[in-house]
Design a protein around this motif. Structure first.
Motif, PDB file in Angstrom:
ATOM      1  N   LYS A   1       0.843  -1.192   0.000  1.00  0.00           N
ATOM      2  CA  LYS A   1       0.000   0.000   0.000  1.00  0.00           C
ATOM      3  C   LYS A   1       0.883   1.249   0.000  1.00  0.00           C
ATOM      4  O   LYS A   1       2.032   1.187   0.456  1.00  0.00           O
ATOM      5  CB  LYS A   1      -0.880   0.014   1.246  1.00  0.00           C
ATOM      6  CG  LYS A   1      -1.728  -1.222   1.441  1.00  0.00           C
ATOM      7  CD  LYS A   1      -2.471  -1.158   2.771  1.00  0.00           C
ATOM      8  CE  LYS A   1      -3.319  -2.397   2.990  1.00  0.00           C
ATOM      9  NZ  LYS A   1      -4.038  -2.344   4.299  1.00  0.00           N
ATOM     10  N   PRO A   2       0.349   2.371  -0.448  1.00  0.00           N
ATOM     11  CA  PRO A   2       1.149   3.608  -0.401  1.00  0.00           C
ATOM     12  C   PRO A   2       1.663   3.926   1.001  1.00  0.00           C
ATOM     13  O   PRO A   2       2.778   4.458   1.149  1.00  0.00           O
ATOM     14  CB  PRO A   2       0.166   4.668  -0.899  1.00  0.00           C
ATOM     15  CG  PRO A   2      -0.754   3.914  -1.802  1.00  0.00           C
ATOM     16  CD  PRO A   2      -0.921   2.570  -1.154  1.00  0.00           C
ATOM     17  N   GLU A   3       0.892   3.566   2.021  1.00  0.00           N
ATOM     18  CA  GLU A   3       1.333   3.847   3.389  1.00  0.00           C
ATOM     19  C   GLU A   3       2.477   2.949   3.854  1.00  0.00           C
ATOM     20  O   GLU A   3       3.006   3.149   4.946  1.00  0.00           O
ATOM     21  CB  GLU A   3       0.155   3.747   4.374  1.00  0.00           C
ATOM     22  CG  GLU A   3      -0.650   2.475   4.264  1.00  0.00           C
ATOM     23  CD  GLU A   3      -1.900   2.649   3.398  1.00  0.00           C
ATOM     24  OE1 GLU A   3      -1.804   3.272   2.325  1.00  0.00           O
ATOM     25  OE2 GLU A   3      -2.967   2.126   3.803  1.00  0.00           O
ATOM     26  N   ASP A   4       2.858   1.973   3.045  1.00  0.00           N
ATOM     27  CA  ASP A   4       4.041   1.168   3.350  1.00  0.00           C
ATOM     28  C   ASP A   4       5.325   1.857   2.897  1.00  0.00           C
ATOM     29  O   ASP A   4       6.428   1.368   3.171  1.00  0.00           O
ATOM     30  CB  ASP A   4       3.948  -0.205   2.676  1.00  0.00           C
ATOM     31  CG  ASP A   4       2.818  -1.053   3.219  1.00  0.00           C
ATOM     32  OD1 ASP A   4       2.117  -1.694   2.400  1.00  0.00           O
ATOM     33  OD2 ASP A   4       2.626  -1.076   4.450  1.00  0.00           O
ATOM     34  N   THR A   5       5.194   2.969   2.197  1.00  0.00           N
ATOM     35  CA  THR A   5       6.362   3.708   1.736  1.00  0.00           C
ATOM     36  C   THR A   5       7.197   4.176   2.912  1.00  0.00           C
ATOM     37  O   THR A   5       6.686   4.848   3.819  1.00  0.00           O
ATOM     38  CB  THR A   5       5.930   4.913   0.889  1.00  0.00           C
ATOM     39  OG1 THR A   5       5.277   4.444  -0.295  1.00  0.00           O
ATOM     40  CG2 THR A   5       7.134   5.773   0.506  1.00  0.00           C
ATOM     41  N   ALA A   6       8.469   3.808   2.906  1.00  0.00           N
ATOM     42  CA  ALA A   6       9.362   4.138   4.018  1.00  0.00           C
ATOM     43  C   ALA A   6      10.762   3.644   3.699  1.00  0.00           C
ATOM     44  O   ALA A   6      10.956   2.887   2.734  1.00  0.00           O
ATOM     45  CB  ALA A   6       8.877   3.488   5.311  1.00  0.00           C
ATOM     46  N   VAL A   7      11.700   4.054   4.522  1.00  0.00           N
ATOM     47  CA  VAL A   7      13.013   3.411   4.524  1.00  0.00           C
ATOM     48  C   VAL A   7      12.925   2.246   5.501  1.00  0.00           C
ATOM     49  O   VAL A   7      12.511   2.428   6.650  1.00  0.00           O
ATOM     50  CB  VAL A   7      14.130   4.386   4.930  1.00  0.00           C
ATOM     51  CG1 VAL A   7      15.470   3.657   4.970  1.00  0.00           C
ATOM     52  CG2 VAL A   7      14.189   5.565   3.973  1.00  0.00           C
ATOM     53  N   TYR A   8      13.297   1.075   5.041  1.00  0.00           N
ATOM     54  CA  TYR A   8      13.238  -0.134   5.861  1.00  0.00           C
ATOM     55  C   TYR A   8      14.633  -0.466   6.369  1.00  0.00           C
ATOM     56  O   TYR A   8      15.595  -0.507   5.586  1.00  0.00           O
ATOM     57  CB  TYR A   8      12.657  -1.292   5.045  1.00  0.00           C
ATOM     58  CG  TYR A   8      11.168  -1.191   4.882  1.00  0.00           C
ATOM     59  CD1 TYR A   8      10.598  -0.217   4.072  1.00  0.00           C
ATOM     60  CD2 TYR A   8      10.315  -2.056   5.562  1.00  0.00           C
ATOM     61  CE1 TYR A   8       9.214  -0.104   3.938  1.00  0.00           C
ATOM     62  CE2 TYR A   8       8.936  -1.951   5.428  1.00  0.00           C
ATOM     63  CZ  TYR A   8       8.400  -0.974   4.626  1.00  0.00           C
ATOM     64  OH  TYR A   8       7.022  -0.852   4.496  1.00  0.00           O
ATOM     65  N   TYR A   9      14.708  -0.704   7.675  1.00  0.00           N
ATOM     66  CA  TYR A   9      15.977  -0.979   8.329  1.00  0.00           C
ATOM     67  C   TYR A   9      15.980  -2.379   8.937  1.00  0.00           C
ATOM     68  O   TYR A   9      14.996  -2.798   9.553  1.00  0.00           O
ATOM     69  CB  TYR A   9      16.240   0.023   9.444  1.00  0.00           C
ATOM     70  CG  TYR A   9      16.398   1.454   8.993  1.00  0.00           C
ATOM     71  CD1 TYR A   9      15.304   2.305   8.933  1.00  0.00           C
ATOM     72  CD2 TYR A   9      17.646   1.955   8.641  1.00  0.00           C
ATOM     73  CE1 TYR A   9      15.445   3.619   8.520  1.00  0.00           C
ATOM     74  CE2 TYR A   9      17.807   3.272   8.245  1.00  0.00           C
ATOM     75  CZ  TYR A   9      16.693   4.095   8.180  1.00  0.00           C
ATOM     76  OH  TYR A   9      16.852   5.403   7.775  1.00  0.00           O
ATOM     77  N   CYS A  10      17.098  -3.023   8.835  1.00  0.00           N
ATOM     78  CA  CYS A  10      17.343  -4.297   9.497  1.00  0.00           C
ATOM     79  C   CYS A  10      17.989  -4.008  10.849  1.00  0.00           C
ATOM     80  O   CYS A  10      18.865  -3.132  10.954  1.00  0.00           O
ATOM     81  CB  CYS A  10      18.275  -5.124   8.611  1.00  0.00           C
ATOM     82  SG  CYS A  10      18.836  -6.664   9.320  1.00  0.00           S
ATOM     83  N   HIS A  11      17.564  -4.738  11.873  1.00  0.00           N
ATOM     84  CA  HIS A  11      18.109  -4.569  13.220  1.00  0.00           C
ATOM     85  C   HIS A  11      18.380  -5.940  13.821  1.00  0.00           C
ATOM     86  O   HIS A  11      17.641  -6.904  13.580  1.00  0.00           O
ATOM     87  CB  HIS A  11      17.106  -3.811  14.096  1.00  0.00           C
ATOM     88  CG  HIS A  11      17.459  -3.825  15.548  1.00  0.00           C
ATOM     89  ND1 HIS A  11      16.938  -4.746  16.426  1.00  0.00           N
ATOM     90  CD2 HIS A  11      18.300  -3.034  16.268  1.00  0.00           C
ATOM     91  CE1 HIS A  11      17.430  -4.527  17.628  1.00  0.00           C
ATOM     92  NE2 HIS A  11      18.254  -3.483  17.560  1.00  0.00           N
TER      93      HIS A  11
END
Length: 123
Positions: free
Chosen positions: A91-101
């Motif tokens: 979805k458009p609201e999933d737009t983000a920078v995704y980080y691994c931790h």
């Protein structure tokens, strides 16, 4: 511990992406790994977690916003752990920078972050 993400990109709503995070270095103390994301103008939020060690090894947790659409998994090799995030029905609201931790069992506990990978969902 060194974490490197890959797999981000630009997709249309409803499409899928798979993110990968390769962990190397002193991976033997890692107890859990997570995916976080940070959208523009918002704080960083946890998306999914997988337990790597201990009696709960392999257990997973998801944020309510991604349940049923995202799946976290991991593969263990001799000197690396690769974590995945399969993202479906984006979805458009999933737009983000995704980080691994990753978090470890040592004292003081270590917390490790990847550099982030951009996911953009737009028509």
């Amino acid at each position: 511990v060194h974490l490197v993400e890959s797999g981000g990109g630009l997709v249309q709503p409803g499409e899928s992406l798979r993110l990968s995070c390769a962990a190397s270095g002193d991976i033997f103390g890692i107890k859990s790994m997570d995916w976080y994301r940070q959208a523009p103008g918002k704080g960083r939020e946890v998306v999914a977690e997988i337990t790597i060690d201990g009696p709960a090894n392999g257990s997973v947790k998801y944020a309510d916003s991604v349940k049923g659409r995202f799946t976290i998994s991991r593969d263990n090799a001799k000197n690396t752990i690769t974590m995945y995030l399969q993202m479906n029905s984006l979805k458009p609201e999933d737009t983000a920078v995704y980080y691994c931790h990753a978090g470890d069992n040592y004292f003081p506990p270590g917390n490790y972050w990847g550099q982030g990978t951009q996911v953009t969902v737009s028509s």
